[in-house]
Design a protein around this motif. Structure first.
Motif, short mmCIF file in Angstrom:
data_model
loop_
_atom_site.label_atom_id
_atom_site.label_comp_id
_atom_site.label_asym_id
_atom_site.label_seq_id
_atom_site.Cartn_x
_atom_site.Cartn_y
_atom_site.Cartn_z
N LYS A 193 0.74 -1.31 0.14
CA LYS A 193 -0.12 -0.14 0.06
C LYS A 193 0.82 1.14 -0.22
N ASP A 194 2.00 0.99 0.41
CA ASP A 194 3.01 2.26 0.16
C ASP A 194 3.74 2.78 -1.06
N PHE A 195 3.26 1.90 -2.07
CA PHE A 195 3.93 1.95 -3.24
C PHE A 195 2.94 3.21 -4.12
N ASP A 196 3.65 3.84 -5.31
CA ASP A 196 2.79 4.59 -5.96
C ASP A 196 2.17 3.62 -7.06
N LYS A 197 0.88 3.64 -7.40
CA LYS A 197 0.25 2.69 -8.36
C LYS A 197 0.27 3.21 -9.93
N ASP A 198 0.48 2.12 -10.75
CA ASP A 198 0.51 3.09 -12.03
C ASP A 198 -0.19 1.65 -12.96
N ASN A 199 -1.49 1.97 -13.49
CA ASN A 199 -2.21 0.91 -14.11
C ASN A 199 -2.05 1.10 -15.81
N ALA A 243 1.41 -1.89 -12.00
CA ALA A 243 3.04 -1.59 -11.46
C ALA A 243 2.98 -0.63 -10.36
N LEU A 244 3.82 -1.16 -9.37
CA LEU A 244 4.09 -0.29 -8.16
C LEU A 244 5.47 0.36 -8.16
N PHE A 245 5.60 1.56 -7.98
CA PHE A 245 6.75 2.32 -7.69
C PHE A 245 6.92 2.65 -6.63
N SER A 246 8.31 3.09 -6.03
CA SER A 246 8.63 3.74 -4.83
C SER A 246 9.55 4.89 -5.10
N LYS A 247 9.34 6.13 -4.57
CA LYS A 247 10.20 7.03 -4.71
C LYS A 247 11.47 6.97 -3.45
N LYS A 248 11.00 6.02 -2.55
CA LYS A 248 12.09 5.90 -1.51
C LYS A 248 12.73 4.72 -1.67
N CYS A 271 8.32 -2.28 -9.33
CA CYS A 271 9.46 -1.67 -9.78
C CYS A 271 10.24 -1.12 -9.10
N MET A 272 11.52 -1.61 -9.10
CA MET A 272 12.67 -1.16 -8.24
C MET A 272 13.51 0.02 -8.85
N HIS A 273 13.13 0.06 -10.21
CA HIS A 273 13.68 1.43 -10.89
C HIS A 273 12.96 2.64 -10.73
N SER A 274 13.53 3.51 -10.63
CA SER A 274 12.53 4.80 -10.12
C SER A 274 11.45 5.26 -11.11
N SER A 275 11.33 4.98 -12.42
CA SER A 275 10.65 5.63 -13.39
C SER A 275 10.67 4.90 -14.60
#
Length: 161
Positions: A4-10, A16-21, A47-51
């Motif tokens: 739930k802490d990841f940013d979601k991208d549909n 896909a889940l991304f994290s800025k941290k 996703c472990m990559h940032s973007s």
């Protein structure tokens, strides 16, 4: 870290889940992915990559066993597969979409699988689902999947010897 802490991208084929941290992919995330599969019966990737613009795509994928698979390839990048939970069958096809070969990546005997740039293939879990680490060169926009018209049945894939 919790899902739930990841940013979601549909915008892609699966959630896909991304994290800025910065984060470490630990066993608790594997457990959460298993729980997500049991509850949602959907595919996802962390996703472990940032973007999407990152030139190295590093993802933890959860894929499910489906009835049919599209043979596809990538014009500009190779892929590397490292199963974490379950096994993956990588099936290779020639340029006429005829079966060429396959290998089971099981994390024990066959630890890492590679699909070369331009190689037609499908990646299929041998059970209900598989969680695996995937590396791809190039950014998301360069990597586009090129799908052929060839569909392959799950039973044909799993019966390969």
């Amino acid at each position: 870290m919790k899902l739930k802490d990841f940013d979601k991208d549909n915008s892609g084929k699966s959630l896909a889940l991304f994290s800025k941290k910065k984060f470490v992919f630990d066993v608790s995330l594997v457990k959460q992915l298993k729980e997500f599969y049991k509850k949602e019966k959907k595919e996802m990737r962390i996703c472990m990559h940032s973007s999407k613009k990152s030139n190295l795509q590093v993802m933890i994928n959860l894929i499910m066993l489906k009835e049919k698979y599209h043979v596809h390839y990538h014009k500009f990048s190779s892929e590397y597969y490292f199963p974490l939970v379950g096994n993956l069958r990588l099936v290779i096809f020639n340029n006429n979409n005829k079966y060429k070969s396959h290998v089971d990546i099981d994390g024990a005997r066959n630890i890492v699988g590679k699909i070369k740039k331009g190689e037609r293939h499908i990646a299929v879990p041998t059970k209900k689902y598989c969680i695996y680490l995937e590396f791809r060169s190039g950014n998301f926009y360069q990597h586009k999947n090129v799908f052929t018209k060839k569909l392959v049945n799950k039973s044909d894939i799993l019966s390969l010897k």
